[in-house]
Motif scaffolding. Structure first.
Motif, short mmCIF file in Angstrom:
data_model
loop_
_atom_site.label_atom_id
_atom_site.label_comp_id
_atom_site.label_asym_id
_atom_site.label_seq_id
_atom_site.Cartn_x
_atom_site.Cartn_y
_atom_site.Cartn_z
N ALA A 45 0.84 -1.20 0.00
CA ALA A 45 0.00 0.00 0.00
C ALA A 45 0.87 1.25 0.00
CB ALA A 45 -0.93 -0.01 1.21
N ALA A 98 1.15 4.22 -2.81
CA ALA A 98 0.87 5.59 -2.36
C ALA A 98 2.05 6.50 -2.67
CB ALA A 98 0.55 5.60 -0.87
N VAL A 149 -4.82 4.77 -2.62
CA VAL A 149 -4.73 3.39 -2.18
C VAL A 149 -5.70 3.14 -1.03
CG1 VAL A 149 -3.22 1.58 -1.25
CG2 VAL A 149 -2.29 3.29 -2.84
N VAL A 204 -2.75 6.32 3.13
CA VAL A 204 -3.56 5.20 2.67
C VAL A 204 -4.86 5.16 3.46
CG1 VAL A 204 -3.67 2.66 2.57
CG2 VAL A 204 -1.54 3.84 1.97
#
Length: 103
Positions: free
Chosen positions: A35, A39, A45, A58
Motif C-alpha cells: 500500500a 501511495a 490506495v 492510505v
C-alpha cells in the motif's frame, strides 16, 4: 527471495508500472508495504486487513474478509494487490487433499 517487511516484494515492483491510475486495493495488507509503495507513486490506495493498521497516505478499512461481508460492494479498483494471503477456510480441504503436508 526478498523478505524485508518494509519493502514491496520483487514481484509487485516488477509489475507495478502496469498500474498507472488508482484506486489500488491492497487485500490482507498486513503492515502495508505494498500500500505504501503505491501511495508513494502518487496513487490513491485503499488497504484492508482484519488487524487495524496506521498506514500513511492510505485509506485503511478494518474487515475480516473470511468471516464478514465484502466491504467494497459497488466499488471499483484499477488494480488489486494480494500477496502472501492464506485463505483459512480452505485449510480443512487442504488437509484432506494433502494429509501428509502441514497446514
Amino acid at each position: 527471495m526478498h523478505n524485508d517487511p518494509q519493502i514491496a516484494s520483487e514481484w509487485v515492483r516488477r509489475w507495478a508500472d502496469l498500474v498507472s491510475t488508482g484506486p489500488v486495493l491492497d487485500i490482507a495488507c498486513g503492515a502495508g508495504r505494498h500500500a505504501v509503495f503505491f501511495a508513494e507513486r502518487g496513487l490513491e490506495v485503499v488497504a484492508v486487513d482484519r488487524e487495524p493498521q496506521l498506514i500513511p497516505r492510505v485509506q485503511f478499512v478494518k474487515a475480516d474478509l473470511e468471516a464478514g461481508p465484502w466491504p467494497f460492494a459497488g466499488q471499483r479498483f484499477a488494480a488489486i494487490i494480494v500477496t502472501n494471503y492464506l485463505h483459512r477456510p480452505l485449510f480443512p480441504r487442504s488437509r484432506r487433499r494433502w494429509p501428509t503436508m502441514a497446514c
